[in-house]
Structures are given as C-alpha cells and as structure tokens.
Enzyme design. Structure first.
Site, PDB file in Angstrom:
ATOM      1  N   GLU A 107       0.830  -1.206   0.000  1.00 56.21           N
ATOM      2  CA  GLU A 107       0.000   0.000   0.000  1.00 56.21           C
ATOM      3  C   GLU A 107       0.863   1.255   0.000  1.00 56.21           C
ATOM      4  O   GLU A 107       1.817   1.370   0.780  1.00 56.21           O
ATOM      5  CB  GLU A 107      -0.897  -0.003   1.246  1.00 56.21           C
ATOM      6  CG  GLU A 107      -2.304   0.427   0.988  1.00 56.21           C
ATOM      7  CD  GLU A 107      -3.061  -0.570   0.119  1.00 56.21           C
ATOM      8  OE1 GLU A 107      -3.288  -0.244  -1.074  1.00 56.21           O
ATOM      9  OE2 GLU A 107      -3.421  -1.639   0.607  1.00 56.21           O
ATOM     10  N   HIS A 108       0.538   2.186  -0.882  1.00 55.73           N
ATOM     11  CA  HIS A 108       1.263   3.452  -1.044  1.00 55.73           C
ATOM     12  C   HIS A 108       2.703   3.224  -1.499  1.00 55.73           C
ATOM     13  O   HIS A 108       3.553   4.096  -1.342  1.00 55.73           O
ATOM     14  CB  HIS A 108       1.214   4.283   0.240  1.00 55.73           C
ATOM     15  CG  HIS A 108      -0.143   4.861   0.511  1.00 55.73           C
ATOM     16  ND1 HIS A 108      -0.502   6.135   0.138  1.00 55.73           N
ATOM     17  CD2 HIS A 108      -1.233   4.328   1.108  1.00 55.73           C
ATOM     18  CE1 HIS A 108      -1.762   6.354   0.505  1.00 55.73           C
ATOM     19  NE2 HIS A 108      -2.222   5.263   1.086  1.00 55.73           N
ATOM     20  N   THR A 109       2.962   2.077  -2.068  1.00 53.14           N
ATOM     21  CA  THR A 109       4.262   1.817  -2.686  1.00 53.14           C
ATOM     22  C   THR A 109       4.246   2.104  -4.176  1.00 53.14           C
ATOM     23  O   THR A 109       5.300   2.293  -4.785  1.00 53.14           O
ATOM     24  CB  THR A 109       4.663   0.342  -2.472  1.00 53.14           C
ATOM     25  OG1 THR A 109       3.557  -0.498  -2.829  1.00 53.14           O
ATOM     26  CG2 THR A 109       5.026   0.081  -1.020  1.00 53.14           C
TER      27      THR A 109
ATOM     28  N   SER B 294     -24.708   7.185 -16.058  1.00 55.96           N
ATOM     29  CA  SER B 294     -24.449   6.063 -15.157  1.00 55.96           C
ATOM     30  C   SER B 294     -25.675   5.774 -14.317  1.00 55.96           C
ATOM     31  O   SER B 294     -26.548   6.634 -14.138  1.00 55.96           O
ATOM     32  CB  SER B 294     -23.256   6.363 -14.253  1.00 55.96           C
ATOM     33  OG  SER B 294     -23.630   7.223 -13.198  1.00 55.96           O
TER      34      SER B 294
ATOM     35  N   GLY C 285     -16.096   3.927  -2.740  1.00 56.57           N
ATOM     36  CA  GLY C 285     -15.530   4.444  -1.500  1.00 56.57           C
ATOM     37  C   GLY C 285     -15.033   3.388  -0.553  1.00 56.57           C
ATOM     38  O   GLY C 285     -14.703   3.680   0.606  1.00 56.57           O
ATOM     39  N   ALA C 286     -14.927   2.136  -1.010  1.00 54.66           N
ATOM     40  CA  ALA C 286     -14.546   1.032  -0.125  1.00 54.66           C
ATOM     41  C   ALA C 286     -13.077   0.650  -0.238  1.00 54.66           C
ATOM     42  O   ALA C 286     -12.639  -0.297   0.393  1.00 54.66           O
ATOM     43  CB  ALA C 286     -15.410  -0.193  -0.436  1.00 54.66           C
ATOM     44  N   GLY C 287     -12.315   1.378  -1.037  1.00 53.65           N
ATOM     45  CA  GLY C 287     -10.924   0.994  -1.229  1.00 53.65           C
ATOM     46  C   GLY C 287     -10.761  -0.172  -2.178  1.00 53.65           C
ATOM     47  O   GLY C 287      -9.713  -0.807  -2.209  1.00 53.65           O
TER      48      GLY C 287
ATOM     49  N   SER D 125     -13.215   1.382  -7.362  1.00 52.45           N
ATOM     50  CA  SER D 125     -14.319   1.569  -8.293  1.00 52.45           C
ATOM     51  C   SER D 125     -13.921   2.503  -9.427  1.00 52.45           C
ATOM     52  O   SER D 125     -14.418   2.374 -10.550  1.00 52.45           O
ATOM     53  CB  SER D 125     -15.543   2.116  -7.560  1.00 52.45           C
ATOM     54  OG  SER D 125     -15.240   3.329  -6.885  1.00 52.45           O
TER      55      SER D 125
ATOM     56  N   ASP E 233      -3.865   0.316  -9.381  1.00 51.20           N
ATOM     57  CA  ASP E 233      -5.271  -0.026  -9.550  1.00 51.20           C
ATOM     58  C   ASP E 233      -5.595  -0.328 -10.999  1.00 51.20           C
ATOM     59  O   ASP E 233      -6.289  -1.309 -11.317  1.00 51.20           O
ATOM     60  CB  ASP E 233      -6.156   1.114  -9.050  1.00 51.20           C
ATOM     61  CG  ASP E 233      -6.001   1.362  -7.561  1.00 51.20           C
ATOM     62  OD1 ASP E 233      -5.378   0.525  -6.878  1.00 51.20           O
ATOM     63  OD2 ASP E 233      -6.498   2.394  -7.086  1.00 51.20           O
TER      64      ASP E 233
END
Length: 387
Positions: free
Chosen positions: A34-36, A68, A127-129, A132, A177
């Site tokens: 994460e954040h890498t 949408s 918004g769940a990580g 999306s 992502d």
C-alpha cells in the site's frame, strides 16, 4: 441482473441507436503493498469479481455523452471541447469516463475518434478501497480502444486510466489499480513492479487451501483527491530527496538507521512504511511460491500495523475490523486501499466466514459504528469485452 445487463438497459433508455458492444473491468483488492506504487515500488493486487460495465452506441455527431446508474443526469461534451472541459474541471463522476476519452486521444493520436453514448453500471462498492474508479477507467478505456480503433495494449490502457485519474480527476494515485483491473487473472494476484511495469501472475490457491478473503467495507468513505493522500505523497518525495534518489524504491531496510537520523519523525515514519512495505510484498510473493497462502498471514498483520502507526492512514473502524477478524480465526488481516476509510480484508478459513461475519457486525454495533457491508471476494479476470 449483472452490471452488463444494467448498462445495456440504461443505454437503451438513453438512445435508440444500436448497442455496438459492452465492455467491463473489475475492481481490485490489494493483498499487500500500500502506497508503494507511486514510489515506484512493488504491489500485489488481484482483480475481484465485482465489475463496472460500459455499454456503447455510436452517434452521428462528435459528442461524447455519458450516463451512469449512480447519477440521474447525463453529461455530454463535444470532442472539440473535451480539452477545455477537462481543464475547467467540476465534472464530478463524469470526470472519470471523459478523462479516459481525453487521455486516450493523447495516447493514440491516430485513433478514429467519433461521437459515442456510453452507459455505465457497476457492482463495485464505491468508496470502499476496492478501486471503483479504476473499474470505470478500465471499462471505458477498453471500449473506446475498440470503438475508436486505437490499437493500444492493456498496459497502455492502464496508463490511460492513470492519466485520467491523475490529470483529469486530480487524484495523485499510482498505476497499481489500473494495472490490476486490466491484467487480472482468475485465482491469481498480479505482482507488479511499478517502476518497470513488469508483471507476473502469481497463483494464490485460496480455494484449494480452504481459505477466503473476507472484505469488511466500513462505509467510511474516502477521497484520494483530498489532502491526506497528497500529504503522504509529499512526505515520500521529501524522504527520497533527502537521500538524493528519484524515489523510495531505491532505498532498503538497511537505509532506515540513516533515515531516522536525517529525517524529522513524521517523514521518517512515512518513509519507513514504504520501505518495509516493499519488502513485505517481496516476502509475500516468496512465501506463496514456497509454502502457499497459509504462510502469509503475519505479513498482512505487519502491513496493517505499519499503515496504522507509521503511515497513519487507518481509522478506528478499520482497526476494529482487523482486530475482530484476527480474534475470530483469520490468519491475517489488514486495511486495503488508500486509507482514511474504506475496507479491510481478512484471510480466513472458509468455514469460519459466517461466525466472523457475525462477530464483525456485533463489534461494530457495540462500538456505535455504522453497520458494515461484509462480503467475500474472489480473484478474477481483468478487463474484457462481454458483448
């Protein structure tokens, strides 16, 4: 009804023109790393079964119109006015699909651009990580790549999605992502070197080992374009500059003693997270290759502790999710995604999922938190054309 079905139905309500195709791309869960990504490091995500679908019809003019299922209003921009619309901003959710169109034209200037109607539907939690946004970008990029005959491969389309997110939407994210969404393989995670963009599909074997990935969506929404994410990225850049390197990818755990000497406390802890998280990704891949999925639990736990204490991106709901899952049989658990809300994942024996789910619901209720959304995810296929 699937997202593909919903997108087709929405497009039919939007235009009488025939549907030329439906494309979809998945959200992703990040197993570790994460954040890498924006530090040119290593990440290890997998695509999930939940997807966003983009149904497309051709137009007789040069307008791109997007609609949408999660917004009542269609947004339309002419191809001639696309640059100005992106520069002006304020497009809200439409910034993602229109940003992809804008970025794709830059990446493939010889593409046969023309007006299109695009209808989007999704079952990826927002918004769940679980990214999306990358699912939207992957579906639209795949669709326009085919409809406009742009001829880009999946890695190039992942870059298009990142440009859209960074420059059109204004979220300073890395490319993890988009790569996970484009390149996902069933029952595998994508080991990605974010510097070279080299990838390897690493078999996970969760089902064969009797394990599941349980997601607890805390329903605490986050937004990557807000200040917390940017502050973390700035701290990483300060740390790299202090060492005279282009990114924290160039540092290892052997550099941590000197980092502690030359950096202020906050910057040091941010740097320590990234350096140790890179090592944890490598260790996780090695453990999977050698010993299988039952061997990675402690690495997931250490990752969460680092994000909670050094990078400071967890929230009480995420910490409760992790602690409760671990006390109810999970081999490992960690928050996943950019932080400041979103979801936690737990690697847990499949037979314990019902009891752990009940325990999580009870723990959230006892703490006065909003009831979470709890579900399992399955490592799945990446972006594709469905119709």
């Amino acid at each position: 009804m699937t997202a593909v079905d919903d997108a087709r139905a929405l497009l039919t309500s939007l235009t009488d023109a025939p549907i030329v195709g439906v494309w979809s791309a998945p959200g992703r869960a990040n197993l570790i790393g994460e954040h890498t990504d924006y530090n040119e490091g290593f990440v290890f995500p997998f695509a999930i079964a939940q997807r966003t679908a983009a149904a497309v019809a051709l137009r007789d003019d040069d307008v791109i119109r997007v609609r949408s299922t999660f917004s009542p209003d269609a947004v339309e921009v002419s191809l001639a006015g696309l640059d100005a619309a992106i520069a002006a901003g304020g497009l809200d959710w439409a910034g993602y699909p229109l940003g992809v169109a804008w970025a794709l034209r830059q990446a493939a200037p010889d593409a046969e651009t023309r007006g299109v109607d695009i209808a989007l539907a999704s079952d990826v939690p927002v918004g769940a990580g679980l990214s999306s946004s990358a699912a939207i970008e992957g579906a639209v990029a795949s669709a326009l790549n085919d409809v406009w005959n742009a001829g880009l491969d999946k890695v190039a389309l992942a870059r298009v999605g990142r440009v859209a997110e960074n420059d059109a939407v204004g979220a300073p994210t890395g490319i993890m992502d988009q790569m996970a969404s484009m390149l996902g393989v069933a029952d595998a995670a994508t080991f990605l070197d974010c510097r070279s963009l080299d990838t390897r599909a690493v078999p996970l074997g969760f089902a064969d080992a009797g394990l599941s990935i349980l997601v607890t969506d805390t329903l605490v929404e986050h937004a990557h374009s807000t200040g917390g994410y940017r502050e973390r990225r700035d701290a990483c850049e300060r740390g790299a500059a202090a060492f005279g390197v282009s990114s924290l990818r160039d540092l290892t755990v052997d550099d941590l003693p000197r980092a502690e000497q030359i950096l202020d406390d906050v910057t040091f802890r941010r740097v320590r997270h990234v350096i140790t998280e890179n090592q944890r990704v490598l260790d996780t891949v090695a453990a999977l290759d050698a010993d299988g999925p039952s061997a990675i639990g402690d690495l997931l736990v250490a990752s969460h502790a680092s994000m909670r204490d050094d990078f400071e991106i967890s929230v009480p709901e995420l910490d409760l999710s992790v602690d409760t899952a671990l006390s109810n049989g999970a081999l490992g658990a960690r928050m996943t995604g950019g932080g400041f809300g979103g979801a936690a994942i737990a690697l847990i024996p499949t037979g314990l999922v019902p009891a752990a789910t009940a325990a999580l619901r009870a723990a959230f209720a006892a703490s006065g938190f909003r009831a979470p959304n709890i579900f399992t995810v399955t490592p799945s296929e990446g972006a594709r054309r469905d119709v």
